[in-house]
Design a protein around this motif. Structure first.
Motif, PDB file in Angstrom:
ATOM      1  N   GLU A   1     -41.931  50.787  14.917  1.00  0.00           N
ATOM      2  CA  GLU A   1     -43.112  51.642  14.741  1.00  0.00           C
ATOM      3  C   GLU A   1     -44.261  51.290  15.677  1.00  0.00           C
ATOM      4  O   GLU A   1     -44.862  52.169  16.312  1.00  0.00           O
ATOM      5  CB  GLU A   1     -43.595  51.545  13.287  1.00  0.00           C
ATOM      6  N   MET A   2     -44.604  50.012  15.786  1.00  0.00           N
ATOM      7  CA  MET A   2     -45.775  49.630  16.570  1.00  0.00           C
ATOM      8  C   MET A   2     -45.599  49.959  18.048  1.00  0.00           C
ATOM      9  O   MET A   2     -46.495  50.542  18.678  1.00  0.00           O
ATOM     10  CB  MET A   2     -46.062  48.129  16.397  1.00  0.00           C
ATOM     11  N   LYS A   3     -44.461  49.607  18.621  1.00  0.00           N
ATOM     12  CA  LYS A   3     -44.234  49.875  20.039  1.00  0.00           C
ATOM     13  C   LYS A   3     -44.080  51.369  20.299  1.00  0.00           C
ATOM     14  O   LYS A   3     -44.473  51.866  21.361  1.00  0.00           O
ATOM     15  CB  LYS A   3     -43.003  49.107  20.531  1.00  0.00           C
ATOM     16  N   ALA A   4     -43.511  52.099  19.333  1.00  0.00           N
ATOM     17  CA  ALA A   4     -43.384  53.546  19.487  1.00  0.00           C
ATOM     18  C   ALA A   4     -44.764  54.198  19.569  1.00  0.00           C
ATOM     19  O   ALA A   4     -45.011  55.063  20.420  1.00  0.00           O
ATOM     20  CB  ALA A   4     -42.587  54.134  18.321  1.00  0.00           C
ATOM     21  N   LYS A   5     -45.664  53.787  18.690  1.00  0.00           N
ATOM     22  CA  LYS A   5     -47.027  54.338  18.722  1.00  0.00           C
ATOM     23  C   LYS A   5     -47.699  54.075  20.057  1.00  0.00           C
ATOM     24  O   LYS A   5     -48.334  54.962  20.640  1.00  0.00           O
ATOM     25  CB  LYS A   5     -47.869  53.736  17.586  1.00  0.00           C
ATOM     26  N   GLN A   6     -47.563  52.851  20.551  1.00  0.00           N
ATOM     27  CA  GLN A   6     -48.210  52.508  21.820  1.00  0.00           C
ATOM     28  C   GLN A   6     -47.657  53.343  22.967  1.00  0.00           C
ATOM     29  O   GLN A   6     -48.408  53.820  23.821  1.00  0.00           O
ATOM     30  CB  GLN A   6     -48.034  51.016  22.113  1.00  0.00           C
TER      31      GLN A   6
ATOM     32  N   LYS B   1     -37.467  48.177  28.204  1.00  0.00           N
ATOM     33  CA  LYS B   1     -37.969  48.497  26.860  1.00  0.00           C
ATOM     34  C   LYS B   1     -36.832  48.833  25.891  1.00  0.00           C
ATOM     35  O   LYS B   1     -37.067  48.955  24.692  1.00  0.00           O
ATOM     36  CB  LYS B   1     -38.944  49.680  26.932  1.00  0.00           C
ATOM     37  N   GLY B   2     -35.619  49.001  26.411  1.00  0.00           N
ATOM     38  CA  GLY B   2     -34.492  49.349  25.558  1.00  0.00           C
ATOM     39  C   GLY B   2     -34.385  50.834  25.274  1.00  0.00           C
ATOM     40  O   GLY B   2     -33.717  51.243  24.314  1.00  0.00           O
ATOM     41  N   LEU B   3     -35.024  51.665  26.098  1.00  0.00           N
ATOM     42  CA  LEU B   3     -35.002  53.112  25.877  1.00  0.00           C
ATOM     43  C   LEU B   3     -33.808  53.791  26.528  1.00  0.00           C
ATOM     44  O   LEU B   3     -33.444  54.910  26.150  1.00  0.00           O
ATOM     45  CB  LEU B   3     -36.294  53.749  26.411  1.00  0.00           C
ATOM     46  N   ILE B   4     -33.224  53.153  27.528  1.00  0.00           N
ATOM     47  CA  ILE B   4     -32.019  53.658  28.160  1.00  0.00           C
ATOM     48  C   ILE B   4     -31.010  52.521  28.235  1.00  0.00           C
ATOM     49  O   ILE B   4     -31.353  51.365  27.969  1.00  0.00           O
ATOM     50  CB  ILE B   4     -32.287  54.251  29.563  1.00  0.00           C
ATOM     51  N   HIS B   5     -29.781  52.848  28.612  1.00  0.00           N
ATOM     52  CA  HIS B   5     -28.716  51.851  28.553  1.00  0.00           C
ATOM     53  C   HIS B   5     -28.293  51.313  29.915  1.00  0.00           C
ATOM     54  O   HIS B   5     -27.840  50.167  30.003  1.00  0.00           O
ATOM     55  CB  HIS B   5     -27.499  52.450  27.836  1.00  0.00           C
ATOM     56  N   GLU B   6     -28.427  52.130  30.961  1.00  0.00           N
ATOM     57  CA  GLU B   6     -28.012  51.684  32.287  1.00  0.00           C
ATOM     58  C   GLU B   6     -28.897  52.308  33.358  1.00  0.00           C
ATOM     59  O   GLU B   6     -29.366  53.441  33.205  1.00  0.00           O
ATOM     60  CB  GLU B   6     -26.566  52.087  32.576  1.00  0.00           C
ATOM     61  N   VAL B   7     -29.108  51.560  34.447  1.00  0.00           N
ATOM     62  CA  VAL B   7     -29.764  52.075  35.646  1.00  0.00           C
ATOM     63  C   VAL B   7     -28.727  52.090  36.759  1.00  0.00           C
ATOM     64  O   VAL B   7     -28.003  51.104  36.951  1.00  0.00           O
ATOM     65  CB  VAL B   7     -30.973  51.210  36.058  1.00  0.00           C
ATOM     66  N   ALA B   8     -28.640  53.195  37.481  1.00  0.00           N
ATOM     67  CA  ALA B   8     -27.590  53.362  38.479  1.00  0.00           C
ATOM     68  C   ALA B   8     -28.161  53.580  39.872  1.00  0.00           C
ATOM     69  O   ALA B   8     -29.035  54.426  40.063  1.00  0.00           O
ATOM     70  CB  ALA B   8     -26.702  54.550  38.103  1.00  0.00           C
ATOM     71  N   GLU B   9     -27.662  52.818  40.827  1.00  0.00           N
ATOM     72  CA  GLU B   9     -27.967  53.087  42.228  1.00  0.00           C
ATOM     73  C   GLU B   9     -27.268  54.377  42.647  1.00  0.00           C
ATOM     74  O   GLU B   9     -27.839  55.225  43.328  1.00  0.00           O
ATOM     75  CB  GLU B   9     -27.481  51.919  43.097  1.00  0.00           C
TER      76      GLU B   9
ATOM     77  N   PHE C   1     -36.646  59.057  17.186  1.00  0.00           N
ATOM     78  CA  PHE C   1     -35.863  58.283  18.153  1.00  0.00           C
ATOM     79  C   PHE C   1     -36.617  57.060  18.663  1.00  0.00           C
ATOM     80  O   PHE C   1     -36.047  55.967  18.758  1.00  0.00           O
ATOM     81  CB  PHE C   1     -35.438  59.171  19.326  1.00  0.00           C
ATOM     82  N   LEU C   2     -37.893  57.233  18.989  1.00  0.00           N
ATOM     83  CA  LEU C   2     -38.659  56.103  19.520  1.00  0.00           C
ATOM     84  C   LEU C   2     -38.825  55.001  18.487  1.00  0.00           C
ATOM     85  O   LEU C   2     -38.790  53.810  18.816  1.00  0.00           O
ATOM     86  CB  LEU C   2     -40.021  56.577  20.026  1.00  0.00           C
ATOM     87  N   THR C   3     -39.000  55.382  17.235  1.00  0.00           N
ATOM     88  CA  THR C   3     -39.109  54.374  16.178  1.00  0.00           C
ATOM     89  C   THR C   3     -37.787  53.628  16.003  1.00  0.00           C
ATOM     90  O   THR C   3     -37.770  52.415  15.785  1.00  0.00           O
ATOM     91  CB  THR C   3     -39.542  55.021  14.847  1.00  0.00           C
ATOM     92  N   LYS C   4     -36.674  54.352  16.123  1.00  0.00           N
ATOM     93  CA  LYS C   4     -35.355  53.715  16.045  1.00  0.00           C
ATOM     94  C   LYS C   4     -35.152  52.730  17.191  1.00  0.00           C
ATOM     95  O   LYS C   4     -34.627  51.633  17.014  1.00  0.00           O
ATOM     96  CB  LYS C   4     -34.251  54.776  16.076  1.00  0.00           C
ATOM     97  N   TYR C   5     -35.546  53.148  18.392  1.00  0.00           N
ATOM     98  CA  TYR C   5     -35.339  52.318  19.576  1.00  0.00           C
ATOM     99  C   TYR C   5     -36.316  51.146  19.653  1.00  0.00           C
ATOM    100  O   TYR C   5     -35.945  50.051  20.070  1.00  0.00           O
ATOM    101  CB  TYR C   5     -35.505  53.162  20.843  1.00  0.00           C
ATOM    102  N   LEU C   6     -37.582  51.394  19.303  1.00  0.00           N
ATOM    103  CA  LEU C   6     -38.647  50.429  19.602  1.00  0.00           C
ATOM    104  C   LEU C   6     -39.271  49.774  18.381  1.00  0.00           C
ATOM    105  O   LEU C   6     -39.907  48.720  18.516  1.00  0.00           O
ATOM    106  CB  LEU C   6     -39.765  51.127  20.388  1.00  0.00           C
TER     107      LEU C   6
END
Length: 262
Positions: free
Chosen positions: A159-164, A180-188, A152-157
């Motif tokens: 390879e390089m950013k996933a490793k970090q 970072k693009g790991l989630i889609h929305e932030v909610a109050e 999942f992290l490689t798909k989202y980020l």
């Protein structure tokens, strides 16, 4: 078939075409032991067979979506068979959730850490409450991510950013995870935004959306299965290392670990 009810600390409620699957062990911050994982698998498979459900919301309790794998339970797994058994359950949960022929939404409040974060990443849409904390923090106890996190992290980020991200094991705020693009929305207000998203989906040609999901899931399934198997055997090796033993000891003693690279 009635989907409403409570099984193994996993509750399911149905409202029209929407099923909400709630992890309900607040005393452990929804730590995932084998019993709870099996409960999730069972309820998700029941929902998968229901033609009346189009959307599945996965959520936890106020303090935690899920704090990850139950470390106390894992410490008792001295037998290799028991270890592989629970890893197989984790893998079945992730492939079931990822392939579910419904639109899936993770509604995250509190902590989503380790395996809990992997579960959220396996869903189609992640909404995190503003004060939520998300962490792929296996490195802190000398382990590697599991639950398909490498996939999942490689798909989202990439390879390089996933490793970090994996190597740093940093706890992210909801806004940092969004950037970072790991989630889609932030909610109050998590419930308000969740209902808006559900209403939006229900007004769409949702069967077309689900068909696209099925095609992509089928395309990616062999790769995800391979990653899950690699994680299972690599995690077994990591459990034998001195660094893992030190990481667990430091965790139980509430201190910073002193790793030696062995």
């Amino acid at each position: 078939m009635s989907l409403n009810g409570l099984t193994e600390k996993v509750s399911v409620s149905v409202d029209g075409r929407v099923a909400t699957v709630k992890m309900n062990k607040p005393e452990t911050m929804n730590a995932l032991d084998k019993e709870m994982i099996k409960g999730l698998i069972g309820r998700l498979k029941e929902i998968s067979d229901s033609d009346d459900i189009d959307i599945v919301v996965l959520t936890g309790t106020e303090r935690a979506f899920s704090s990850g794998g139950d470390i106390k339970a894992m410490l008792k797994l001295n037998d290799e068979y028991d270890f592989f058994s629970i890893m197989d359950c984790i893998n079945e949960l992730i492939i079931t959730l990822y392939s579910l022929p419904k639109i899936t939404i993770s509604a995250v409040s509190g902590a989503a850490a380790g395996l809990g974060f992997s579960m959220a990443l396996a869903t189609d849409h992640i909404i995190a409450e503003k004060r939520a904390k998300l962490a792929m923090n296996f490195i802190g106890i000398g382990l590697i991510p599991d639950g398909g996190a490498h996939f999942f992290l490689t798909k989202y980020l990439g390879e390089m950013k996933a490793k970090q991200l994996i190597w740093e094991g940093k706890t992210l705020s909801a806004n940092e995870a969004l950037e970072k693009g790991l989630i889609h929305e932030v909610a109050e207000n998590l419930e308000e935004i969740l209902q808006e998203r559900i209403e939006d989906y229900l007004q769409q040609p949702i069967q077309a959306m689900i068909k696209t999901k099925k095609i992509l899931a089928e395309l990616n399934r062999p790769h995800l299965l391979k990653v899950l198997e690699l994680e299972k055997y690599a995690q077994r090796k990591m459990r034998e290392t001195e660094d893992h033993k030190e990481g667990i000891l430091a965790f139980t003693e509430k201190r910073k670990p002193k790793f030696i690279g062995k």
